[in-house]
Design a protein around this motif. Structure first.
Motif, PDB file in Angstrom:
ATOM      1  N   PRO A   1      31.473  37.805  71.957  1.00 33.26           N
ATOM      2  CA  PRO A   1      32.562  37.194  72.720  1.00 33.26           C
ATOM      3  C   PRO A   1      32.101  35.931  73.449  1.00 33.26           C
ATOM      4  O   PRO A   1      32.139  35.839  74.680  1.00 33.26           O
ATOM      5  N   LEU A   2      31.656  34.942  72.672  1.00 27.52           N
ATOM      6  CA  LEU A   2      31.131  33.717  73.257  1.00 27.52           C
ATOM      7  C   LEU A   2      32.205  32.887  73.940  1.00 27.52           C
ATOM      8  O   LEU A   2      31.901  31.991  74.725  1.00 27.52           O
ATOM      9  N   GLY A   3      33.481  33.182  73.635  1.00 27.83           N
ATOM     10  CA  GLY A   3      34.558  32.467  74.307  1.00 27.83           C
ATOM     11  C   GLY A   3      34.541  32.681  75.807  1.00 27.83           C
ATOM     12  O   GLY A   3      34.917  31.794  76.578  1.00 27.83           O
ATOM     13  N   LEU A   4      34.086  33.848  76.251  1.00 33.78           N
ATOM     14  CA  LEU A   4      33.988  34.125  77.689  1.00 33.78           C
ATOM     15  C   LEU A   4      32.961  33.190  78.339  1.00 33.78           C
ATOM     16  O   LEU A   4      33.194  32.650  79.423  1.00 33.78           O
TER      17      LEU A   4
ATOM     18  N   VAL B   1      45.112  24.255  90.820  1.00 31.71           N
ATOM     19  CA  VAL B   1      45.553  25.290  89.883  1.00 31.71           C
ATOM     20  C   VAL B   1      45.849  24.670  88.517  1.00 31.71           C
ATOM     21  O   VAL B   1      45.513  25.242  87.473  1.00 31.71           O
ATOM     22  N   ILE B   2      46.479  23.486  88.512  1.00 31.15           N
ATOM     23  CA  ILE B   2      46.746  22.785  87.250  1.00 31.15           C
ATOM     24  C   ILE B   2      45.441  22.468  86.528  1.00 31.15           C
ATOM     25  O   ILE B   2      45.316  22.676  85.314  1.00 31.15           O
ATOM     26  N   TYR B   3      44.465  21.964  87.282  1.00 31.43           N
ATOM     27  CA  TYR B   3      43.150  21.686  86.697  1.00 31.43           C
ATOM     28  C   TYR B   3      42.548  22.960  86.098  1.00 31.43           C
ATOM     29  O   TYR B   3      41.987  22.954  84.995  1.00 31.43           O
ATOM     30  N   GLY B   4      42.654  24.060  86.853  1.00 31.91           N
ATOM     31  CA  GLY B   4      42.070  25.319  86.401  1.00 31.91           C
ATOM     32  C   GLY B   4      42.731  25.841  85.141  1.00 31.91           C
ATOM     33  O   GLY B   4      42.051  26.270  84.197  1.00 31.91           O
ATOM     34  N   LEU B   5      44.057  25.813  85.100  1.00 29.92           N
ATOM     35  CA  LEU B   5      44.778  26.279  83.921  1.00 29.92           C
ATOM     36  C   LEU B   5      44.478  25.404  82.711  1.00 29.92           C
ATOM     37  O   LEU B   5      44.261  25.913  81.599  1.00 29.92           O
ATOM     38  N   ALA B   6      44.472  24.078  82.922  1.00 30.43           N
ATOM     39  CA  ALA B   6      44.174  23.156  81.823  1.00 30.43           C
ATOM     40  C   ALA B   6      42.773  23.408  81.280  1.00 30.43           C
ATOM     41  O   ALA B   6      42.547  23.441  80.062  1.00 30.43           O
ATOM     42  N   ASN B   7      41.828  23.633  82.185  1.00 30.55           N
ATOM     43  CA  ASN B   7      40.444  23.879  81.769  1.00 30.55           C
ATOM     44  C   ASN B   7      40.332  25.154  80.938  1.00 30.55           C
ATOM     45  O   ASN B   7      39.710  25.162  79.872  1.00 30.55           O
ATOM     46  N   VAL B   8      40.929  26.247  81.412  1.00 35.60           N
ATOM     47  CA  VAL B   8      40.827  27.526  80.713  1.00 35.60           C
ATOM     48  C   VAL B   8      41.482  27.452  79.336  1.00 35.60           C
ATOM     49  O   VAL B   8      40.913  27.915  78.331  1.00 35.60           O
ATOM     50  N   LEU B   9      42.666  26.856  79.258  1.00 36.68           N
ATOM     51  CA  LEU B   9      43.383  26.789  77.988  1.00 36.68           C
ATOM     52  C   LEU B   9      42.670  25.888  76.986  1.00 36.68           C
ATOM     53  O   LEU B   9      42.516  26.240  75.805  1.00 36.68           O
ATOM     54  N   VAL B  10      42.216  24.715  77.450  1.00 40.34           N
ATOM     55  CA  VAL B  10      41.544  23.781  76.539  1.00 40.34           C
ATOM     56  C   VAL B  10      40.192  24.329  76.109  1.00 40.34           C
ATOM     57  O   VAL B  10      39.809  24.220  74.932  1.00 40.34           O
ATOM     58  N   ALA B  11      39.447  24.923  77.048  1.00 42.67           N
ATOM     59  CA  ALA B  11      38.146  25.508  76.699  1.00 42.67           C
ATOM     60  C   ALA B  11      38.320  26.660  75.716  1.00 42.67           C
ATOM     61  O   ALA B  11      37.526  26.817  74.779  1.00 42.67           O
ATOM     62  N   SER B  12      39.353  27.464  75.907  1.00 41.60           N
ATOM     63  CA  SER B  12      39.612  28.571  74.992  1.00 41.60           C
ATOM     64  C   SER B  12      39.981  28.049  73.609  1.00 41.60           C
ATOM     65  O   SER B  12      39.558  28.605  72.583  1.00 41.60           O
TER      66      SER B  12
ATOM     67  N   ALA C   1      36.839  26.803  72.034  1.00 42.51           N
ATOM     68  CA  ALA C   1      36.019  27.941  71.618  1.00 42.51           C
ATOM     69  C   ALA C   1      36.583  28.588  70.363  1.00 42.51           C
ATOM     70  O   ALA C   1      35.830  29.031  69.482  1.00 42.51           O
ATOM     71  N   LEU C   2      37.903  28.641  70.268  1.00 41.81           N
ATOM     72  CA  LEU C   2      38.540  29.226  69.093  1.00 41.81           C
ATOM     73  C   LEU C   2      38.234  28.414  67.843  1.00 41.81           C
ATOM     74  O   LEU C   2      37.912  28.968  66.782  1.00 41.81           O
ATOM     75  N   LEU C   3      38.301  27.101  67.961  1.00 42.23           N
ATOM     76  CA  LEU C   3      37.974  26.237  66.824  1.00 42.23           C
ATOM     77  C   LEU C   3      36.489  26.334  66.484  1.00 42.23           C
ATOM     78  O   LEU C   3      36.107  26.380  65.309  1.00 42.23           O
TER      79      LEU C   3
ATOM     80  N   ASN D   1      35.932  36.509  69.234  1.00 37.63           N
ATOM     81  CA  ASN D   1      34.976  35.796  70.081  1.00 37.63           C
ATOM     82  C   ASN D   1      35.422  35.703  71.538  1.00 37.63           C
ATOM     83  O   ASN D   1      34.758  35.044  72.336  1.00 37.63           O
ATOM     84  N   PHE D   2      36.546  36.322  71.877  1.00 33.19           N
ATOM     85  CA  PHE D   2      37.008  36.337  73.260  1.00 33.19           C
ATOM     86  C   PHE D   2      36.932  37.723  73.875  1.00 33.19           C
ATOM     87  O   PHE D   2      37.337  37.916  75.007  1.00 33.19           O
TER      88      PHE D   2
END
Length: 284
Positions: free
Chosen positions: A54-57, A114-125, A128-130, A138-139
């Motif tokens: 689960p490297l996505g974490l 909060v916007i920064y945090g949500l954007a970071n988590v979604l884009v990083a995920s 990671a998925l790609l 992997n999550f």
């Protein structure tokens, strides 16, 4: 108070600072997400496990710890920028007491954090998925991803609030950029290295940068090891944890909630300092 908050939102959205700092958060988040899932190939210890990694974490933790510096800079510049633009006098004249300005900035900047945090988590995920070839395994479990993602958003929020307090305390738009960068990437790095294998090594996890990173990493790393090792988790060598913490942040054996409480303490300290100095500062 409602009018002050609306005024702060107008200041935020009529300038480019908020989206200019969001861009590196998104870019670094995607890059860290991609690289994080590719990291498994160079960790020798993963060869012992047959479970999906689960490297996505870890990717979310890595991207969060990269991006929080921009959240801090946004919060700091939201306050210190008014001194540079000479709008602070008008702001204080239309607000009574001055502490109301600080509260309005904390509330408005918190939502941007909060916007920064949500954007970071979604884009990083997504990165990671790609990077993992679109393998959802992997999550880890959904609850694990949700927990790490929630910790990432909370971390970004707290760094933003700390930045507001720091900006109110320093009130110099140049220093509020230089000092955090020098501290996080030079001073604390050197201090952390110098504490290794000394009697004071226990101080390391309580340093501001380490505590901030540990909010996410001290949750993500144990979840990663637990998901991979399964029932063999108690037998996982300490070196495996330390290697992961070296690359993805956090400290071995230090719970994420202890890092959270420590960083909340730093945030409160800076906000209180900004309030105390701000109400006595002369403005022209």
């Amino acid at each position: 108070m409602v009018g002050l908050i609306k005024a702060e939102y107008r200041k935020i959205f009529t300038t480019s600072l908020w989206w200019a700092l969001l861009i590196p958060v998104v870019v670094l988040g995607f890059g860290a997400g991609w690289l994080g899932t590719a990291f498994g190939g160079i960790i020798d210890m993963v060869e012992e496990f047959s479970a999906s990694l689960p490297l996505g974490l870890l990717s979310v933790a890595l991207s969060t710890n990269f991006g929080t510096i921009f959240a801090l800079l946004f919060g700091a510049m939201a306050f210190a920028g008014e001194f540079r633009a000479k709008t602070i006098t008008t702001t204080y004249l239309t607000a009574n007491p001055r502490s109301a300005v600080l509260w309005a900035k904390l509330i408005s900047c918190a939502s941007i954090g909060v916007i920064y945090g949500l954007a970071n988590v979604l884009v990083a995920s997504f990165g990671a998925l790609l990077g993992a070839g679109q393998d959802m395994g992997n999550f880890g479990s959904f609850s694990s991803w949700l927990g790490v993602g929630g910790a990432g958003v909370l971390s970004m929020l707290l760094w933003t609030l700390l930045g507001v307090g720091f900006g109110a305390l320093i009130a110099n738009s140049v220093l509020v950029i230089i000092l955090p960068l020098v501290y996080k990437f030079a001073v604390e790095f050197i201090l952390s290295i110098s504490l290794i294998d000394t009697a004071a090594s226990g101080i390391g996890p309580y340093l501001p940068g380490a505590a901030g990173n540990g909010i996410v990493s001290n949750l993500a790393v144990p979840l990663f090891v637990s998901a991979v090792a399964g029932p063999n988790e108690p037998n996982t060598p300490r070196a495996a944890f330390e290697l992961l913490h070296l690359f993805f942040g956090g400290s071995y054996g230090h719970p994420w909630w202890a890092s959270l409480l420590t960083f909340v303490g730093y945030t409160v300290l800076f906000v209180a300092g900004g309030w105390f100095v701000g109400k006595r500062r002369d403005v022209v």
